[in-house]
Design a protein around this motif. Structure first.
Motif, mmCIF file in Angstrom:
data_model
loop_
_atom_site.group_PDB
_atom_site.id
_atom_site.type_symbol
_atom_site.label_atom_id
_atom_site.label_comp_id
_atom_site.label_asym_id
_atom_site.label_seq_id
_atom_site.Cartn_x
_atom_site.Cartn_y
_atom_site.Cartn_z
ATOM 1 N N ASP A 1 1.511 8.218 -5.224
ATOM 2 C CA ASP A 1 1.729 6.891 -5.803
ATOM 3 C C ASP A 1 2.848 6.942 -6.839
ATOM 4 O O ASP A 1 3.680 6.040 -6.912
ATOM 5 C CB ASP A 1 0.452 6.369 -6.449
ATOM 6 C CG ASP A 1 -0.628 6.079 -5.437
ATOM 7 O OD1 ASP A 1 -0.384 5.265 -4.532
ATOM 8 O OD2 ASP A 1 -1.711 6.683 -5.530
ATOM 9 N N THR B 1 0.842 -1.185 0.000
ATOM 10 C CA THR B 1 0.000 0.000 0.000
ATOM 11 C C THR B 1 0.883 1.242 0.000
ATOM 12 O O THR B 1 2.077 1.187 0.303
ATOM 13 C CB THR B 1 -0.900 0.030 1.245
ATOM 14 O OG1 THR B 1 -0.065 0.134 2.409
ATOM 15 C CG2 THR B 1 -1.761 -1.224 1.330
ATOM 16 N N ARG B 2 0.273 2.364 -0.312
ATOM 17 C CA ARG B 2 1.025 3.624 -0.260
ATOM 18 C C ARG B 2 1.578 3.852 1.147
ATOM 19 O O ARG B 2 2.722 4.270 1.326
ATOM 20 C CB ARG B 2 0.111 4.782 -0.668
ATOM 21 C CG ARG B 2 0.818 6.130 -0.702
ATOM 22 C CD ARG B 2 -0.187 7.276 -0.799
ATOM 23 N NE ARG B 2 -0.922 7.282 -2.049
ATOM 24 C CZ ARG B 2 -1.903 8.158 -2.329
ATOM 25 N NH1 ARG B 2 -2.234 9.077 -1.430
ATOM 26 N NH2 ARG B 2 -2.537 8.119 -3.473
ATOM 27 N N MET C 1 -2.956 11.053 -7.351
ATOM 28 C CA MET C 1 -2.060 9.905 -7.403
ATOM 29 C C MET C 1 -0.586 10.310 -7.462
ATOM 30 O O MET C 1 0.276 9.498 -7.777
ATOM 31 C CB MET C 1 -2.400 9.000 -8.596
ATOM 32 C CG MET C 1 -3.815 8.432 -8.525
ATOM 33 S SD MET C 1 -4.166 7.095 -9.695
ATOM 34 C CE MET C 1 -3.524 5.700 -8.775
ATOM 35 N N ARG D 1 -1.935 -4.136 -8.216
ATOM 36 C CA ARG D 1 -1.917 -3.128 -7.156
ATOM 37 C C ARG D 1 -2.383 -3.791 -5.868
ATOM 38 O O ARG D 1 -3.456 -4.411 -5.822
ATOM 39 C CB ARG D 1 -2.831 -1.950 -7.495
ATOM 40 C CG ARG D 1 -2.964 -0.933 -6.359
ATOM 41 C CD ARG D 1 -3.691 0.334 -6.783
ATOM 42 N NE ARG D 1 -4.935 0.051 -7.465
ATOM 43 C CZ ARG D 1 -5.615 0.937 -8.189
ATOM 44 N NH1 ARG D 1 -5.128 2.164 -8.351
ATOM 45 N NH2 ARG D 1 -6.741 0.615 -8.774
ATOM 46 N N VAL E 1 -1.303 6.254 -13.417
ATOM 47 C CA VAL E 1 -0.909 7.110 -12.292
ATOM 48 C C VAL E 1 -0.385 8.451 -12.789
ATOM 49 O O VAL E 1 -0.728 9.514 -12.244
ATOM 50 C CB VAL E 1 0.140 6.388 -11.423
ATOM 51 C CG1 VAL E 1 0.837 7.361 -10.477
ATOM 52 C CG2 VAL E 1 -0.514 5.261 -10.631
ATOM 53 N N ARG F 1 5.571 4.407 -5.633
ATOM 54 C CA ARG F 1 5.307 3.033 -6.069
ATOM 55 C C ARG F 1 5.573 2.758 -7.539
ATOM 56 O O ARG F 1 5.391 1.617 -7.991
ATOM 57 C CB ARG F 1 3.851 2.664 -5.738
ATOM 58 C CG ARG F 1 3.573 2.663 -4.242
ATOM 59 C CD ARG F 1 2.310 1.878 -3.885
ATOM 60 N NE ARG F 1 1.075 2.609 -4.148
ATOM 61 C CZ ARG F 1 -0.143 2.116 -3.895
ATOM 62 N NH1 ARG F 1 -0.262 0.879 -3.416
ATOM 63 N NH2 ARG F 1 -1.221 2.842 -4.131
ATOM 64 N N THR F 2 6.002 3.751 -8.326
ATOM 65 C CA THR F 2 6.254 3.511 -9.740
ATOM 66 C C THR F 2 7.739 3.351 -10.019
ATOM 67 O O THR F 2 8.588 3.792 -9.243
ATOM 68 C CB THR F 2 5.697 4.651 -10.610
ATOM 69 O OG1 THR F 2 6.409 5.868 -10.321
ATOM 70 C CG2 THR F 2 4.214 4.844 -10.383
#
Length: 446
Positions: A170, A142-143, A167, A214, A228, A174-175
């Motif tokens: 994110d 999760t974030r 986002m 995700r 995103v 997360r990318t």
């Protein structure tokens, strides 16, 4: 996002200085090089959690690599990057581990650089129980579970991002991407290359789609990372229409960047919050909280790095549309763009192929690609059909260079022929795993 560079304290005399900053990147053909950057998603092999900065995490990895001839880069006493020659290692906000490769002549040199980097990284990561996955978005965390790296600029961006998109955090945490950087000869060459690469960036996003998961679940996206970015910050992302306007060049682009909202400036070794102003207003009035702080060329260079268009113009062109993937796909990205843009005949063929596309069509395609990838269409053709034509042009461009680089396109040619992206492969494997998404870490490990 790169490590902080050396400050250029030269005062800005006029907006023409800013256009001149871009123009200074022009190079004769015999000096053209290609640089490759890639971000890897770290995980503990026991449990697959993202490694924190410390203990026994990202800082330890940097310390281990520092013993292999790298110069340390620190931020407020914390080791946050490394430099060796023209190459550097830096950290994305969530600990994504980035190599910014040195500019090289051939794709074979890119491949060798990647092999050397991964070998050295494995040597320091394995005793810590850390692995790295070639994926475009963290598949399980999760974030809130992601760590934050101790880079001062990230604290400013962390506060600002939620104001402009839902986002942005994110994107930061997360990318992961692979990016290719290419040179241009002069202003006219820059304009043509920028327009071609902006038009074809959605195709690259589709070909490199590699983020379908995700938080432990399959999503409707082939490239969640691509989605995103569409919800991060409209002021500085996407396909800017200005690049296709009559009269576009260095001055027109500089004029557009002047109105992109700022994040920060660096003074006396620390980042100062500059949100709430544009560079145009900064030049005219100083910072809102401290009008005595006046704009320098170093501030401009830093500000340009906060423009996140799908292709970014600096003193070279950055191709920014691809998800991180396998080692073979890392080398495929620079091969794809070098084949299209470093041979005159190939460049003209690519320009002719996209000439009839409107900006509205390109932007609609960009919005469609994250979900549909090669099934998206433009001008009555699916992207799978477009890919075959574009890859044929790129192959001819590489062949004309005479370095034997055509083999690096083979992963992309297989994707175009089959229609199965890396994301489709993982979705198929996930069905075979019974939905146990965490199994992707070991299979996608680099």
């Amino acid at each position: 996002m790169s490590n902080p560079g050396e400050a250029d304290l030269t005062p800005i005399q006029s907006a023409r200085d800013l256009a001149g900053w871009f123009a200074a990147g022009s190079k004769p053909r015999d000096q053209w090089r290609v640089g490759t950057e890639h971000e890897k998603i770290g995980f503990y092999r026991d449990g697959f959690a993202p490694p924190p900065y410390e203990p026994d995490g990202i800082a330890a990895l940097l310390e281990g690599l520092a013993t292999k001839g790298w110069e340390r880069i620190e931020d407020a006493g914390k080791l946050i990057g490394l430099k060796r020659g023209l190459a550097s290692v830096s950290l994305e906000p969530g600990g994504q581990f980035e190599l910014s490769g040195a500019p090289v002549i051939t794709i074979q040199e890119t491949e060798a650089e990647l092999d050397d980097h991964l070998r050295d990284l494995r040597a320091v990561a394995e005793p810590l129980g850390i692995g790295f996955a070639g994926l475009g978005f963290h598949p399980t965390a999760t974030r809130e579970a992601m760590p934050w790296m101790p880079k001062s600029r990230y604290a400013i961006m962390r506060e600002y991002m939620p104001r402009v998109g839902d986002m942005g955090l994110d994107m930061m945490l997360r990318t992961a991407t692979v990016q290719a950087n290419l040179d241009f000869g002069d202003e006219a060459d820059m304009v043509e290359k920028l327009r071609i690469s902006l038009a074809l960036q959605p195709l690259a996003t589709a070909l490199f789609a590699n983020s379908p998961f995700r938080e432990g679940e399959a999503t409707e996206y082939r490239t969640l990372r691509g989605h995103v970015w569409s919800r991060t910050d409209p002021d500085r992302t996407g396909i800017p229409a200005v690049a296709f306007e009559d009269g576009f060049g260095f001055e027109r682009f500089a004029d557009w960047v002047l109105d992109v909202p700022m994040y920060f400036v660096m003074r006396e070794g620390r980042f100062v919050d500059a949100t709430g102003t544009t560079f145009r207003d900064f030049m005219a009035k100083g910072l809102p909280k401290d009008p005595a702080v006046r704009a320098t060329m170093g501030d401009w260079a830093d500000h340009v790095t906060t423009v996140f268009t799908d292709v970014r113009l600096k003193r070279f062109l950055e191709m920014r549309g691809a998800d991180m993937g396998s080692a073979a796909m890392v080398s495929a990205l620079p091969a794809f763009w070098v084949g299209l843009l470093y041979d005159d005949a190939a460049q003209k063929a690519a320009a002719a192929l996209v000439r009839g596309w409107s900006v509205a069509q390109m932007q609609a395609l960009r919005a469609d690609v994250p979900m549909r990838a090669l099934d998206s269409s433009i001008g009555g053709l699916t992207l799978r059909e477009v890919a075959r034509d574009v890859l044929a042009i790129s192959r001819e461009g590489l062949r004309a260079r005479g370095h034997g680089e055509e083999r690096f396109l083979e992963p992309l040619e297989r994707i175009a022929a089959s229609g199965e992206t890396q994301a489709d492969h993982w979705l198929r494997r996930n069905a075979e795993w019974g939905g146990e998404v965490s199994r992707v870490f070991e299979e996608a490990a680099l």
